[in-house]
Design a protein around this motif. Structure first.
Motif, PDB file in Angstrom:
ATOM      1  N   VAL A   1       0.868  -1.167   0.000  1.00 47.80           N
ATOM      2  CA  VAL A   1       0.000   0.000   0.000  1.00 47.80           C
ATOM      3  C   VAL A   1       0.914   1.229   0.000  1.00 47.80           C
ATOM      4  N   ASP A   2       0.595   2.178  -0.861  1.00 44.50           N
ATOM      5  CA  ASP A   2       1.358   3.424  -0.953  1.00 44.50           C
ATOM      6  C   ASP A   2       2.852   3.161  -1.164  1.00 44.50           C
ATOM      7  N   GLY A   3       3.159   2.098  -1.939  1.00 46.77           N
ATOM      8  CA  GLY A   3       4.540   1.755  -2.240  1.00 46.77           C
ATOM      9  C   GLY A   3       5.289   1.069  -1.115  1.00 46.77           C
ATOM     10  N   LYS A   4       4.588   0.728  -0.037  1.00 47.92           N
ATOM     11  CA  LYS A   4       5.218   0.089   1.123  1.00 47.92           C
ATOM     12  C   LYS A   4       4.689  -1.334   1.278  1.00 47.92           C
ATOM     13  N   ALA A   5       5.597  -2.271   1.521  1.00 43.34           N
ATOM     14  CA  ALA A   5       5.203  -3.676   1.669  1.00 43.34           C
ATOM     15  C   ALA A   5       4.569  -3.915   3.033  1.00 43.34           C
ATOM     16  N   LEU A   6       3.409  -4.585   3.022  1.00 40.95           N
ATOM     17  CA  LEU A   6       2.766  -5.049   4.249  1.00 40.95           C
ATOM     18  C   LEU A   6       3.159  -6.502   4.511  1.00 40.95           C
ATOM     19  N   VAL A   7       3.065  -7.325   3.464  1.00 38.44           N
ATOM     20  CA  VAL A   7       3.402  -8.751   3.527  1.00 38.44           C
ATOM     21  C   VAL A   7       4.206  -9.062   2.274  1.00 38.44           C
ATOM     22  N   THR A   8       5.331  -9.742   2.434  1.00 38.03           N
ATOM     23  CA  THR A   8       6.221 -10.023   1.304  1.00 38.03           C
ATOM     24  C   THR A   8       6.353 -11.529   1.090  1.00 38.03           C
ATOM     25  N   ASP A   9       6.170 -11.959  -0.156  1.00 38.25           N
ATOM     26  CA  ASP A   9       6.384 -13.349  -0.576  1.00 38.25           C
ATOM     27  C   ASP A   9       5.668 -14.362   0.313  1.00 38.25           C
ATOM     28  N   LYS A  10       4.380 -14.131   0.551  1.00 36.98           N
ATOM     29  CA  LYS A  10       3.552 -15.068   1.324  1.00 36.98           C
ATOM     30  C   LYS A  10       3.290 -16.301   0.468  1.00 36.98           C
ATOM     31  N   ASP A  11       3.755 -17.461   0.928  1.00 36.37           N
ATOM     32  CA  ASP A  11       3.586 -18.713   0.187  1.00 36.37           C
ATOM     33  C   ASP A  11       2.120 -19.120   0.207  1.00 36.37           C
ATOM     34  N   CYS A  12       1.505 -19.168  -0.969  1.00 36.56           N
ATOM     35  CA  CYS A  12       0.092 -19.506  -1.091  1.00 36.56           C
ATOM     36  C   CYS A  12      -0.128 -20.681  -2.038  1.00 36.56           C
ATOM     37  N   ALA A  13       0.899 -21.517  -2.213  1.00 37.32           N
ATOM     38  CA  ALA A  13       0.771 -22.683  -3.086  1.00 37.32           C
ATOM     39  C   ALA A  13      -0.323 -23.614  -2.569  1.00 37.32           C
ATOM     40  N   GLY A  14      -0.354 -23.831  -1.258  1.00 37.72           N
ATOM     41  CA  GLY A  14      -1.395 -24.648  -0.632  1.00 37.72           C
ATOM     42  C   GLY A  14      -2.401 -23.768   0.075  1.00 37.72           C
ATOM     43  N   ALA A  15      -3.578 -24.316   0.338  1.00 39.70           N
ATOM     44  CA  ALA A  15      -4.607 -23.569   1.061  1.00 39.70           C
ATOM     45  C   ALA A  15      -4.109 -23.256   2.468  1.00 39.70           C
ATOM     46  N   GLY A  16      -4.519 -22.111   2.991  1.00 35.39           N
ATOM     47  CA  GLY A  16      -4.093 -21.764   4.338  1.00 35.39           C
ATOM     48  C   GLY A  16      -4.723 -20.491   4.836  1.00 35.39           C
ATOM     49  N   ASN A  17      -4.375 -20.153   6.065  1.00 32.81           N
ATOM     50  CA  ASN A  17      -4.798 -18.881   6.639  1.00 32.81           C
ATOM     51  C   ASN A  17      -3.743 -18.429   7.626  1.00 32.81           C
ATOM     52  N   SER A  18      -3.618 -17.127   7.761  1.00 35.35           N
ATOM     53  CA  SER A  18      -2.617 -16.581   8.674  1.00 35.35           C
ATOM     54  C   SER A  18      -3.024 -15.186   9.106  1.00 35.35           C
ATOM     55  N   VAL A  19      -2.467 -14.779  10.221  1.00 28.53           N
ATOM     56  CA  VAL A  19      -2.594 -13.403  10.681  1.00 28.53           C
ATOM     57  C   VAL A  19      -1.192 -12.812  10.624  1.00 28.53           C
ATOM     58  N   GLU A  20      -1.048 -11.765   9.838  1.00 25.93           N
ATOM     59  CA  GLU A  20       0.258 -11.161   9.606  1.00 25.93           C
ATOM     60  C   GLU A  20       0.402  -9.886  10.440  1.00 25.93           C
ATOM     61  N   ALA A  21       1.471  -9.831  11.211  1.00 26.50           N
ATOM     62  CA  ALA A  21       1.784  -8.635  11.999  1.00 26.50           C
ATOM     63  C   ALA A  21       2.920  -7.890  11.327  1.00 26.50           C
ATOM     64  N   PHE A  22       2.869  -6.578  11.351  1.00 24.80           N
ATOM     65  CA  PHE A  22       3.925  -5.768  10.761  1.00 24.80           C
ATOM     66  C   PHE A  22       3.924  -4.395  11.423  1.00 24.80           C
TER      67      PHE A  22
END
Length: 126
Positions: free
Chosen positions: A70-91
């Motif tokens: 967002v606005d040129g700033k990374a929130l989450v980088t290279d999140k592996d989504c090959a398989g189904a999943g869920n996560s809560v990302e903190a930054f």
């Protein structure tokens, strides 16, 4: 390559009382988004402070990773989504200084499914 307008790109982001924590539920189809494709998820006004992100994804395909910015700033980088999943990302909180879009960049292959993003944010204002 031009950005792809996601199904939620025209949705209005709730901007309530300053400082209150808010969430959006954004269902984003990524079927046939090519490697390197960028999807505009939702327009974000000036003065929004992102503090977290929940990601719920279908299996998007072998090697597929997502980067959220967002606005040129990374929130989450290279999140592996090959398989189904869920996560809560903190930054570290990310403040929008410009009217912009929350974007998804697909890498590692063509995406073949859907992702649900639940950003957590505060409306701080200018």
């Amino acid at each position: 390559m031009a950005n792809i307008k996601g199904a939620t790109a025209q949705k209005r982001m709730y901007v309530g009382t300053h400082g209150n924590l808010s969430k959006e539920v954004l269902v984003v189809p990524l079927s046939t988004v090519a490697d390197g494709g960028v999807v505009d998820v939702i327009e974000v006004p000036v003065g929004v402070n992102f503090v977290g992100m929940s990601i719920i994804n279908e299996a998007l395909g072998a090697g597929v990773k997502l980067t959220l910015t967002v606005d040129g700033k990374a929130l989450v980088t290279d999140k592996d989504c090959a398989g189904a999943g869920n996560s809560v990302e903190a930054f570290k909180p990310v403040y929008t200084e410009n009217k912009t879009y929350l974007t998804i960049t697909v890498t590692g292959g063509e995406a073949t499914g859907e992702v649900v993003l639940v950003p957590e944010y505060q409306s701080i204002g200018y």
